[in-house]
Design an enzyme around this catalytic site. Structure first.
Site, mmCIF file in Angstrom:
data_model
loop_
_atom_site.group_PDB
_atom_site.id
_atom_site.type_symbol
_atom_site.label_atom_id
_atom_site.label_comp_id
_atom_site.label_asym_id
_atom_site.label_seq_id
_atom_site.Cartn_x
_atom_site.Cartn_y
_atom_site.Cartn_z
ATOM 1 C CG ASP A 1 -0.180 5.054 6.257
ATOM 2 O OD1 ASP A 1 0.031 4.297 4.909
ATOM 3 O OD2 ASP A 1 -0.957 5.669 6.348
ATOM 4 C CG HIS A 2 0.019 0.293 4.561
ATOM 5 N ND1 HIS A 2 -0.848 -0.460 4.904
ATOM 6 C CD2 HIS A 2 -0.542 1.395 4.533
ATOM 7 C CE1 HIS A 2 -1.821 -0.331 5.177
ATOM 8 N NE2 HIS A 2 -1.842 0.987 5.054
ATOM 9 C CG ASN B 1 -8.314 -1.074 5.463
ATOM 10 O OD1 ASN B 1 -7.479 -0.455 6.410
ATOM 11 N ND2 ASN B 1 -8.297 -0.527 4.471
ATOM 12 C CG ASP C 1 -4.739 -1.919 3.142
ATOM 13 O OD1 ASP C 1 -5.258 -2.574 4.530
ATOM 14 O OD2 ASP C 1 -4.574 -0.735 3.286
ATOM 15 C CG ASN D 1 -1.891 1.302 1.275
ATOM 16 O OD1 ASN D 1 -1.329 2.317 0.923
ATOM 17 N ND2 ASN D 1 -3.130 1.091 1.798
ATOM 18 C CD GLU E 1 -4.327 4.830 1.013
ATOM 19 O OE1 GLU E 1 -4.779 5.928 1.472
ATOM 20 O OE2 GLU E 1 -3.936 4.023 1.774
ATOM 21 C CE1 TYR F 1 -6.810 0.710 1.383
ATOM 22 C CE2 TYR F 1 -7.774 2.097 -0.502
ATOM 23 C CZ TYR F 1 -7.336 1.949 0.896
ATOM 24 O OH TYR F 1 -7.277 3.055 1.780
#
Length: 264
Positions: free
Chosen positions: A255-256, A157, A155, A7, A34, A115
């Protein structure tokens, strides 16, 4: 074969880092999420210079997915059959699916980059949308999983277990850890997928996401929400799997962190 998923949290903002990483790590197949980039604006020329064919699915908003491959990129599929759009569940009316899934056959393996919706809060319509999205993904992938070989990664989530968040007590009542979300993952795996758990570079947990808030990454206060699910024939070929924590360091990172899988 080296497969990776990442991501990138905006392919344009992270392009120099992505290109450097591709040149250093040299994955054969890369699943990106993303991307936040319209498909027509995806930097296909830049990755092509490194030997990658690219397929992108995006509308320029907060989602977007892509596949990069040095092993061929055949039978490209944007979205999946039955994928819901958010407005369909919000009472607003029909909506086309968001750019959250792309599939292709690469080197004889069917590969999906996904995603999943965030869900926001458990009382939000976005949470119901997330569960409906997972149910549709399961139904759509069932025949492809049965045919194999297949990998679906990205991702999701969702943290599959309490061990996949840095402090389970802090997540009580939040999305990403609810029984319904974890059951959605379990139902997907039950179709014939195995969780390829990577090795962490630091600490006992293979976290893949750390919030940008000060200290979260350095204290390893993260989550494992980026996952690699593979059919048994692919999982049997895994020789190594790791979270590339180095890619989360430095200036303006995602941030991944990527997950890198080596297959025999």
């Amino acid at each position: 074969m080296r497969l990776a998923t990442w991501n990138v949290n905006s392919v344009k903002a992270r392009l120099p880092r992505l290109l450097d990483w591709l040149a250093e790590v040299k994955p054969d197949i890369v699943c990106l999420q993303e991307t936040k980039c319209p498909a027509e604006a995806f930097p296909a020329a830049e990755v092509s210079a490194l030997g990658y064919a690219a397929a992108a699915h995006g509308d320029g908003r907060w989602n977007g997915v892509a596949l990069l491959s040095r092993l061929g990129l055949d039978d490209v599929t944007l979205s999946f059959p039955g994928e819901p759009g958010f407005a369909e569940l919000d009472g607003v009316g029909a909506a086309r699916p968001e750019a959250r899934a792309i599939g292709a056959t690469c080197g004889g393996v069917r590969v999906w980059s996904v995603y999943a919706p965030n869900g926001r809060t458990v009382d939000s319509p976005h949470y119901a949308y997330k569960l409906a999205w997972f149910a549709a993904l399961r139904d759509a992938l069932a025949p492809e999983i049965a045919a194999g070989p297949l990998v679906v990664c990205g991702d999701f989530n969702v943290a599959p277990t309490d061990a996949d968040v840095w402090d389970p007590a802090l997540f009580v009542g939040s999305t990403h850890v609810t029984p319904a979300e974890r059951e959605a993952l379990a139902e997907l795996r039950a179709l014939g997928l195995q969780d390829v758990v990577p090795t962490p570079m630091k600490g006992p947990h293979p976290f893949t996401y750390w919030d940008y808030r000060a200290g979260m990454f350095h204290k390893n206060m993260g989550m494992r929400i980026d996952l690699v699910y593979a059919t048994a024939d692919v999982a049997a070929r895994v020789r190594s799997a790791y979270v590339d924590r180095e890619a989360r360091k430095g200036k303006t990172p995602s941030d991944h962190a990527p997950i890198v899988i080596d297959l025999a």
